[in-house]
Design an enzyme around this catalytic site. Structure first.
Site, PDB file in Angstrom:
ATOM      1  N   LYS A 121      37.808  46.087  69.763  1.00 32.76           N
ATOM      2  CA  LYS A 121      37.285  46.788  68.572  1.00 32.76           C
ATOM      3  C   LYS A 121      36.235  45.925  67.879  1.00 32.76           C
ATOM      4  O   LYS A 121      35.167  46.398  67.494  1.00 32.76           O
ATOM      5  CB  LYS A 121      38.425  47.062  67.596  1.00 32.76           C
ATOM      6  CG  LYS A 121      37.981  47.430  66.179  1.00 32.76           C
ATOM      7  CD  LYS A 121      39.142  47.680  65.244  1.00 32.76           C
ATOM      8  CE  LYS A 121      39.594  46.478  64.493  1.00 32.76           C
ATOM      9  NZ  LYS A 121      38.772  46.069  63.361  1.00 32.76           N
ATOM     10  N   ASN A 122      36.532  44.591  67.771  1.00 35.28           N
ATOM     11  CA  ASN A 122      35.665  43.721  66.966  1.00 35.28           C
ATOM     12  C   ASN A 122      34.428  43.245  67.712  1.00 35.28           C
ATOM     13  O   ASN A 122      33.692  42.395  67.209  1.00 35.28           O
ATOM     14  CB  ASN A 122      36.480  42.561  66.401  1.00 35.28           C
ATOM     15  CG  ASN A 122      37.477  43.068  65.368  1.00 35.28           C
ATOM     16  OD1 ASN A 122      37.336  44.189  64.866  1.00 35.28           O
ATOM     17  ND2 ASN A 122      38.498  42.283  65.085  1.00 35.28           N
ATOM     18  N   CYS A 126      40.338  46.951  56.424  1.00 32.12           N
ATOM     19  CA  CYS A 126      41.762  46.698  56.126  1.00 32.12           C
ATOM     20  C   CYS A 126      41.915  46.140  54.709  1.00 32.12           C
ATOM     21  O   CYS A 126      41.162  45.285  54.287  1.00 32.12           O
ATOM     22  CB  CYS A 126      42.315  45.654  57.085  1.00 32.12           C
ATOM     23  SG  CYS A 126      42.590  46.317  58.707  1.00 32.12           S
ATOM     24  N   ARG A 128      37.830  40.583  50.473  1.00 32.96           N
ATOM     25  CA  ARG A 128      36.861  40.709  51.583  1.00 32.96           C
ATOM     26  C   ARG A 128      35.438  40.938  51.065  1.00 32.96           C
ATOM     27  O   ARG A 128      34.754  41.867  51.448  1.00 32.96           O
ATOM     28  CB  ARG A 128      37.291  41.833  52.518  1.00 32.96           C
ATOM     29  CG  ARG A 128      38.686  41.616  53.062  1.00 32.96           C
ATOM     30  CD  ARG A 128      39.028  42.576  54.140  1.00 32.96           C
ATOM     31  NE  ARG A 128      38.415  42.163  55.407  1.00 32.96           N
ATOM     32  CZ  ARG A 128      38.556  42.864  56.528  1.00 32.96           C
ATOM     33  NH1 ARG A 128      39.206  44.002  56.508  1.00 32.96           N
ATOM     34  NH2 ARG A 128      38.012  42.462  57.656  1.00 32.96           N
ATOM     35  N   ASP A 171      44.894  37.758  62.932  1.00 32.75           N
ATOM     36  CA  ASP A 171      45.278  39.109  63.367  1.00 32.75           C
ATOM     37  C   ASP A 171      46.575  39.093  64.167  1.00 32.75           C
ATOM     38  O   ASP A 171      47.134  40.144  64.455  1.00 32.75           O
ATOM     39  CB  ASP A 171      44.177  39.721  64.235  1.00 32.75           C
ATOM     40  CG  ASP A 171      42.865  39.774  63.490  1.00 32.75           C
ATOM     41  OD1 ASP A 171      41.804  39.749  64.126  1.00 32.75           O
ATOM     42  OD2 ASP A 171      42.904  39.799  62.246  1.00 32.75           O
ATOM     43  N   ARG A 173      42.975  53.263  63.718  1.00 35.10           N
ATOM     44  CA  ARG A 173      41.668  52.605  63.528  1.00 35.10           C
ATOM     45  C   ARG A 173      41.386  51.622  64.641  1.00 35.10           C
ATOM     46  O   ARG A 173      40.243  51.377  64.994  1.00 35.10           O
ATOM     47  CB  ARG A 173      41.646  51.861  62.178  1.00 35.10           C
ATOM     48  CG  ARG A 173      41.538  52.754  60.963  1.00 35.10           C
ATOM     49  CD  ARG A 173      41.299  51.934  59.703  1.00 35.10           C
ATOM     50  NE  ARG A 173      40.250  50.971  59.969  1.00 35.10           N
ATOM     51  CZ  ARG A 173      40.338  49.679  59.620  1.00 35.10           C
ATOM     52  NH1 ARG A 173      41.403  49.230  59.000  1.00 35.10           N
ATOM     53  NH2 ARG A 173      39.367  48.834  59.890  1.00 35.10           N
TER      54      ARG A 173
HETATM   55  C1  EPZ Z   1      36.656  39.720  61.071  1.00 33.48           C
HETATM   56  O1  EPZ Z   1      36.779  40.067  59.705  1.00 33.48           O
HETATM   57  C2  EPZ Z   1      37.520  40.705  61.847  1.00 33.48           C
HETATM   58  N1  EPZ Z   1      37.017  42.058  61.624  1.00 33.48           N
HETATM   59  C3  EPZ Z   1      38.966  40.602  61.361  1.00 33.48           C
HETATM   60  O2  EPZ Z   1      39.755  41.497  62.138  1.00 33.48           O
HETATM   61  C4  EPZ Z   1      39.444  39.177  61.611  1.00 33.48           C
HETATM   62  O3  EPZ Z   1      40.747  39.039  61.118  1.00 33.48           O
HETATM   63  C5  EPZ Z   1      38.520  38.193  60.897  1.00 33.48           C
HETATM   64  O4  EPZ Z   1      37.155  38.400  61.298  1.00 33.48           O
HETATM   65  C6  EPZ Z   1      38.866  36.751  61.217  1.00 33.48           C
HETATM   66  O5  EPZ Z   1      38.608  36.511  62.574  1.00 33.48           O
HETATM   67  C7  EPZ Z   1      35.933  42.472  62.331  1.00 33.48           C
HETATM   68  O6  EPZ Z   1      35.350  41.748  63.121  1.00 33.48           O
HETATM   69  C8  EPZ Z   1      35.501  43.890  62.070  1.00 33.48           C
HETATM   70  P1  EPZ Z   1      35.641  36.723  57.815  1.00 33.48           P
HETATM   71  P2  EPZ Z   1      35.728  39.427  58.655  1.00 33.48           P
HETATM   72  O7  EPZ Z   1      34.290  37.098  57.323  1.00 33.48           O
HETATM   73  O8  EPZ Z   1      34.464  39.150  59.327  1.00 33.48           O
HETATM   74  C9  EPZ Z   1      36.442  35.728  53.238  1.00 33.48           C
HETATM   75  C10 EPZ Z   1      41.239  43.275  62.490  1.00 33.48           C
HETATM   76  O9  EPZ Z   1      42.449  43.405  62.285  1.00 33.48           O
HETATM   77  N2  EPZ Z   1      35.002  35.983  53.090  1.00 33.48           N
HETATM   78  O10 EPZ Z   1      35.755  35.687  58.872  1.00 33.48           O
HETATM   79  O11 EPZ Z   1      35.728  40.295  57.453  1.00 33.48           O
HETATM   80  C11 EPZ Z   1      37.197  36.961  53.693  1.00 33.48           C
HETATM   81  O12 EPZ Z   1      37.589  37.756  52.599  1.00 33.48           O
HETATM   82  C12 EPZ Z   1      40.351  42.626  61.458  1.00 33.48           C
HETATM   83  O13 EPZ Z   1      40.645  43.650  63.539  1.00 33.48           O
HETATM   84  C13 EPZ Z   1      34.409  35.798  51.844  1.00 33.48           C
HETATM   85  O14 EPZ Z   1      35.061  35.434  50.884  1.00 33.48           O
HETATM   86  O15 EPZ Z   1      36.414  38.036  58.333  1.00 33.48           O
HETATM   87  C14 EPZ Z   1      38.381  36.371  54.419  1.00 33.48           C
HETATM   88  O16 EPZ Z   1      39.384  36.039  53.493  1.00 33.48           O
HETATM   89  C15 EPZ Z   1      41.127  42.239  60.219  1.00 33.48           C
HETATM   90  N3  EPZ Z   1      33.079  36.057  51.729  1.00 33.48           N
HETATM   91  C16 EPZ Z   1      37.810  35.104  55.045  1.00 33.48           C
HETATM   92  O17 EPZ Z   1      36.643  34.772  54.276  1.00 33.48           O
HETATM   93  C17 EPZ Z   1      32.311  36.480  52.789  1.00 33.48           C
HETATM   94  O18 EPZ Z   1      31.099  36.687  52.620  1.00 33.48           O
HETATM   95  C18 EPZ Z   1      37.397  35.282  56.498  1.00 33.48           C
HETATM   96  O19 EPZ Z   1      36.516  36.380  56.540  1.00 33.48           O
HETATM   97  C19 EPZ Z   1      32.935  36.649  54.048  1.00 33.48           C
HETATM   98  C20 EPZ Z   1      34.276  36.386  54.176  1.00 33.48           C
END
Ligand code: EPZ
Length: 446
Positions: free
Chosen positions: A22-23, A116, A121, A307, A421
């Protein structure tokens, strides 16, 4: 509204083929905005988020046909640069169109992304990077949209203050057609990012991972179309591995990639879960005796994926002893715990002592919610029993579906659209392995 009615306990035995990731699939669709030529993506999972992303692309001037696991994307009409709120706000990856739209048209209007409900986020790290490349981006709370524009998107040297998976990808998608060189420091290393880089290279992008957590992009003038097959979904494989062992069953997984699951397989071996590689594409997961409690701390790649923590928690309810899960990536990812406790699981929340939480946690510390905890302690083994459970997010949903499959009695699961999803035909695949799951429309308890 749909629900699952599940009868347990069931031992899950059989074969399953892992669907496309998916990702990666969602980002491959975003990448198609970088060219007017035809892009064909194979091994795309039939999941709701893919259909939502197709809706986003069609609002932006693309025409998509999705047959079996192949999506063909063509230019349909003149492009637009606005993602409608009712679509974009339901999909985390909708914000990633910022990159291609700014680099090709100098303009983008996108809603605050959804996805999610596992934390705030925000996309501040994405926006900081795009501003460094010359974009001006403002958030109008009045209309709930980010308004972005740029006259000349240019390369920049950017250091992410903390890891961001889609933030790294958004800036890659922006840098490819930007003028000049972009260097990303502290860039995400998740293997899904590498699969997207491979796809972009087949379209003519000049991207190199030069050092640990560093990526260099040389801007090019145009990209051409491509045909690309995306990697299998690591999160699906972990979910089915837990299904096999938590149910004391035996599942052979096809399209397996154990090389991407090192942290999970290490913990699984320590817990006494059985697994063996049959060949380069096939891994067998099986119950081989009493499970032992094993602690995990989630982290960025190559650490234990966030995840995987919900399925792991279910496994630990079946293990002997006390285990700890410390979640360091998201600030609100234990919503499933109360649901497991309804089924008899013994789980307590706590906060490990952390010297400098702002530095230690991947989320922005000021997004931490007072009273929310970053760790749970599970005491097992417990025999789970039936309950009426509600699903908050995608991985929690799959976990609760497995929990009600191994729990005794008839359970009702609400919020199953969350599972749809990210998991292709999940109940059909579990049913072929012996599960008793019925998808029922309507709300009445029957
Ligand atoms: C991606 O989310 C994945 N989603 C997530 O999978 C996965 O858990 C995550 O990466 C970690 O590998 C997709 O690829 C669509 P991050 P992402 O940006 O990119 C904070 C699933 O179940 N953050 O690495 O949103 C954020 O809130 C999903 O398939 C900021 O604060 O994760 C989080 O707490 C769930 N500001 C942490 O950092 C930002 O600008 C990591 O976020 C960006 C992120």
């Amino acid at each position: 509204m749909e629900k699952f009615i599940v009868d347990g306990p069931t031992k899950l035995v059989g074969n399953v083929t892992i669907a496309g990731a998916k990702n990666v699939a969602l980002k491959a669709l975003v990448a198609s905005l970088l060219t007017d030529e035809e892009v064909i993506i194979d091994n795309v999972p039939q999941i709701r988020d893919v259909h939502l992303m197709i809706e986003v692309l069609e609002h932006l001037g693309k025409h998509c046909t999705f047959k079996n696991s192949t999506i063909t994307i063509k230019k349909n009409s003149s492009h637009t640069c606005t993602v409608p709120l009712e679509v974009g706000a339901r999909l985390r990856t909708s914000s990633m169109v910022l990159g291609p739209l700014l680099s090709r048209y100098g303009k983008a209007i996108i809603p605050n992304p959804g996805g999610c409900r596992i934390g705030a986020r925000p996309i501040d790290r994405h926006i900081e990077g795009l501003k460094a490349m010359g974009a001006s981006i403002s958030y109008a709370s009045a209309d709930g949209y980010f308004h972005a524009k740029v006259s000349d998107l240019h390369g920049a040297e950017i250091t992410f203050e903390k890891n961001t998976h889609t933030g790294t990808e958004t800036l890659l998608l922006a840098a490819i057609l930007a003028k000049g060189t972009t260097i990303l420091h502290n860039a995400a290393q998740e293997v899904e990012v590498d699969d997207l880089i491979e796809l972009l290279r087949t379209m003519g992008a000049a991207i190199t991972r030069t050092a640990n957590r560093e990526i260099i992009v040389e801007g090019v003038s145009t990209l051409h179309g491509t045909t690309y097959t995306i990697m299998p979904d690591r999160n699906e494989e972990v979910t089915f591995a837990v299904a096999a062992i938590a149910s004391t069953g035996d599942i052979t997984v096809h399209n397996s990639r154990p090389q991407y699951l090192a942290a999970f397989l290490k913990a699984l071996s320590r817990a006494g879960g059985g697994w063996e590689e049959i060949d380069t594409d096939t891994t067998r997961y099986f119950y081989k005796g009493e499970l032992q409690a094993v602690d995990v701390v989630t982290g960025v790649y190559p650490g234990f994926m966030t995840d995987w923590q919900a399925p792991w928690a279910l496994l630990m309810t079946q293990a002997k002893g006390e285990s700890v899960i410390h979640e360091t990536v998201f600030e609100n990812r234990f919503a499933y715990v109360e649901e497991l406790k309804k089924m008899g699981a013994k789980i307590a929340y706590f906060d490990p002592k952390v010297k400098n939480p702002e530095e230690f946690y991947n989320f922005n510390w000021n997004d931490h919610i007072r009273g929310m905890h970053q760790a749970i302690r599970i005491t097992g083994p417990t025999n789970l029993h039936n309950a009426i459970v509600s699903i908050n997010d995608l991985r929690a949903g799959a976990t609760l579906l497995l929990a009600t499959t191994i729990g005794s009695g008839k359970s009702y699961l609400y919020g199953i659209e969350q599972v749809d999803r990210g998991y292709e035909h999940i109940e059909n695949r579990l049913t072929t392995m012996g599960a008793h799951i019925e998808r029922v429309r309507g709300d009445a308890l029957s």
